[in-house]
Design a protein around this motif. Structure first.
Motif: not given
Length: 98
Positions: A45-54
């Motif tokens: 979830l942490w990596r997916c959140r970073n992807l979504a924000r990038q």
């Protein structure tokens, strides 16, 4: 290798082009997009959140036509702006014959 030996090179061709899925914009439903990214990529979830924000960012690569379209429809269903593109052609590669 001796001077009398010759090496033959062949150009490798791929019949089916591969596609990439690009997350253009997360949209207002960030939580839904993060969960969709997790479903598609299997990342945390942490990596997916970073992807979504990038966004804009490539989230999947090397997919076939149908898989790329399906992934884009999942992301769009979650409220994101996403698109699928043909992956850029790498420079011509040659492999030596055995």
């Amino acid at each position: 290798m001796a001077d009398s030996e010759s090496v033959e090179y062949y150009t490798l061709l791929c019949d089916d082009p591969s596609y990439e899925v690009v997350l253009v914009d997360c949209g207002p439903r960030e939580k839904d997009v993060i969960l969709a990214l997790r479903k598609l990529t299997g990342l945390s979830l942490w990596r997916c959140r970073n992807l979504a924000r990038q966004a804009a960012v490539t989230v999947l690569e090397g997919l076939g036509d149908y898989e790329a379209q399906s992934a884009v429809s999942v992301l769009r269903g979650a409220g994101a702006r996403a698109e699928w593109r043909a992956e850029p052609e790498p420079r011509e590669r040659t492999a030596p014959s055995a």
